[in-house]
Motif scaffolding. Structure first.
Motif, short mmCIF file in Angstrom:
data_model
loop_
_atom_site.label_atom_id
_atom_site.label_comp_id
_atom_site.label_asym_id
_atom_site.label_seq_id
_atom_site.Cartn_x
_atom_site.Cartn_y
_atom_site.Cartn_z
N CYS A 104 3.97 2.90 0.48
CA CYS A 104 3.02 3.75 1.21
C CYS A 104 3.32 5.20 0.90
O CYS A 104 4.50 5.59 0.86
CB CYS A 104 3.10 3.52 2.72
SG CYS A 104 2.36 1.99 3.28
N MET A 111 -1.80 6.21 2.04
CA MET A 111 -2.26 5.17 1.12
C MET A 111 -1.18 4.12 0.93
O MET A 111 0.00 4.46 0.78
CB MET A 111 -2.65 5.76 -0.23
CG MET A 111 -3.10 4.73 -1.24
SD MET A 111 -3.65 5.45 -2.81
CE MET A 111 -5.30 4.79 -2.92
N ASN A 121 -3.59 -2.87 -6.24
CA ASN A 121 -4.70 -2.31 -5.48
C ASN A 121 -4.20 -1.27 -4.50
O ASN A 121 -3.09 -1.38 -3.97
CB ASN A 121 -5.45 -3.41 -4.72
CG ASN A 121 -6.14 -4.39 -5.64
OD1 ASN A 121 -7.15 -4.06 -6.25
ND2 ASN A 121 -5.60 -5.59 -5.76
N PHE A 123 -4.98 0.98 -0.96
CA PHE A 123 -5.72 0.95 0.30
C PHE A 123 -5.43 2.24 1.08
O PHE A 123 -4.27 2.60 1.26
CB PHE A 123 -5.30 -0.25 1.15
CG PHE A 123 -5.45 -1.58 0.46
CD1 PHE A 123 -6.56 -2.37 0.69
CD2 PHE A 123 -4.48 -2.03 -0.42
CE1 PHE A 123 -6.70 -3.61 0.05
CE2 PHE A 123 -4.60 -3.26 -1.06
CZ PHE A 123 -5.72 -4.05 -0.82
N THR A 124 -6.47 2.93 1.54
CA THR A 124 -6.32 4.18 2.26
C THR A 124 -6.58 3.95 3.75
O THR A 124 -7.54 3.29 4.12
CB THR A 124 -7.28 5.25 1.72
OG1 THR A 124 -7.03 5.44 0.33
CG2 THR A 124 -7.08 6.58 2.45
N GLU A 131 -7.58 0.97 10.24
CA GLU A 131 -7.47 -0.06 9.22
C GLU A 131 -7.31 0.58 7.84
O GLU A 131 -7.76 1.71 7.60
CB GLU A 131 -8.72 -0.95 9.20
CG GLU A 131 -8.97 -1.72 10.48
CD GLU A 131 -8.02 -2.90 10.65
OE1 GLU A 131 -7.29 -3.21 9.69
OE2 GLU A 131 -8.03 -3.50 11.75
N PHE A 132 -6.67 -0.19 6.94
CA PHE A 132 -6.56 0.24 5.55
C PHE A 132 -7.75 -0.30 4.77
O PHE A 132 -8.04 -1.50 4.81
CB PHE A 132 -5.26 -0.28 4.92
CG PHE A 132 -4.03 0.52 5.30
CD1 PHE A 132 -3.63 1.60 4.53
CD2 PHE A 132 -3.29 0.18 6.43
CE1 PHE A 132 -2.51 2.34 4.88
CE2 PHE A 132 -2.17 0.91 6.78
CZ PHE A 132 -1.78 2.00 6.00
N ILE A 133 -8.46 0.60 4.08
CA ILE A 133 -9.66 0.26 3.34
C ILE A 133 -9.35 0.26 1.84
O ILE A 133 -8.70 1.17 1.33
CB ILE A 133 -10.80 1.28 3.62
CG1 ILE A 133 -11.00 1.45 5.13
CG2 ILE A 133 -12.09 0.84 2.94
CD1 ILE A 133 -11.38 0.19 5.85
N LEU A 134 -9.84 -0.76 1.13
CA LEU A 134 -9.64 -0.82 -0.32
C LEU A 134 -10.40 0.32 -0.98
O LEU A 134 -11.63 0.35 -0.98
CB LEU A 134 -10.13 -2.15 -0.87
CG LEU A 134 -10.04 -2.34 -2.39
CD1 LEU A 134 -8.59 -2.27 -2.87
CD2 LEU A 134 -10.67 -3.67 -2.80
N THR A 135 -9.67 1.28 -1.52
CA THR A 135 -10.29 2.45 -2.15
C THR A 135 -9.97 2.57 -3.63
O THR A 135 -10.66 3.29 -4.35
CB THR A 135 -9.82 3.74 -1.44
OG1 THR A 135 -8.39 3.76 -1.38
CG2 THR A 135 -10.38 3.83 -0.03
N PRO A 137 -9.31 -0.20 -6.30
CA PRO A 137 -9.10 -1.56 -6.79
C PRO A 137 -8.63 -1.57 -8.25
O PRO A 137 -8.96 -0.68 -9.03
CB PRO A 137 -10.49 -2.19 -6.67
CG PRO A 137 -11.44 -1.04 -6.77
CD PRO A 137 -10.74 0.12 -6.13
#
Length: 273
Positions: A104, A111, A121, A123-124, A131-135, A137
């Protein structure tokens, strides 16, 4: 033992406590290795799971008070349940046995970069929903970069062959020189290397033959992620991969050169002369 001022010490303590307590209560782990604990951390048998987790709860702690990016690093191994009660010996696994690794970055955004052995991948964290969002990939590292990253304050202790490589970075026979970038937080330096390409180096030297970074919870997880992103990570001893080093101690140090494949090959061409 802890670096930084009082705020840094407090953050490192709480980060470590958070890792340990949450992993114990997950019912997924049987043992842990932390940079902040001298011995293996045992998990109560009633809460035993199948995994061993090695982590640096707060990497780059000396940069906390000046607000430079810091982070956390972790590597996950699956334990062979037929080996009996878990001991520190069971944690001495090479990086090629990892089943997952990640880090992280705590900077302008939070991130998490993760690999489970099928690519990388990013995740932010979205604070509005927690929540961590896939930003990012399928993160891949360029095959060659324009940046080299190392602590050149140690230049007087470095091997002559490595000094020649650094001179080549600054005074190439043709083309532009590489840019020097060094934060001093492994998470920040490696994340930039993955994003932009180039090479990160923390070599051994005459003052510290095995370098500074720890194998189990710094070098191995980062090497795993870099290789999964298409790069290379080596010790500089011949063509030895970091992931092939078999640890003998929980807090063993290891020299490391990682990043774009062409750049790692270039430094090896000097080291192996």
């Amino acid at each position: 033992q802890l670096d930084g001022g009082r705020a840094g010490r407090n953050l490192m303590f709480w980060a470590n406590e958070l890792f340990v307590n949450l992993l114990k209560s997950s019912y997924q782990t049987c043992a842990m290795v932390s940079e902040e604990n001298e011995d293996m951390i045992e998990v109560p048998v009633a809460k035993h799971g199948r995994y061993i987790v090695c982590f640096d709860p707060l990497d780059g702690s000396s940069n906390i008070d000046c607000l430079v990016s810091i982070g956390s690093i972790f590597g996950i191994y699956k334990r062979n349940e037929e080996e009996g009660p878990v001991t520190a010996t069971h944690c001495l696994l090479p990086g090629n046995k990892l089943v997952a690794a990640g880090y992280c970055v705590f900077g302008t955004a939070c991130m998490m970069v993760l690999s489970t052995g099928n690519g990388v991948n990013g995740f932010t964290l979205d604070p509005s929903i927690g929540e961590f969002i896939l930003t990012s990939p399928n993160m891949t590292i360029p095959s060659k970069g324009k940046i080299y990253s190392t602590n050149e304050g140690n230049a007087k202790y470095l091997d002559k062959k490595l000094q020649q490589y650094l001179h080549h970075c600054k005074f190439p026979s043709e083309g532009k020189p590489k840019a020097a970038r060094y934060v001093g937080s492994m998470v920040a330096d490696v994340h930039r290397t993955i994003c932009y390409g180039g090479i990160f180096m923390y070599p051994g030297n005459s003052a510290a033959p095995n370098g500074k970074l720890r194998l189990l919870y710094e070098c191995n997880p980062m090497s795993y992620i870099v290789e999964q992103a298409g790069g290379k990570a080596v010790t500089g001893r011949g063509n030895e991969r970091v992931l092939d080093v078999v640890p003998e101690k929980l807090h063993q140090r290891c020299p490391i050169y990682l990043g774009s494949s062409d750049d790692v090959d270039a430094v090896l061409s000097y080291l192996n002369q």
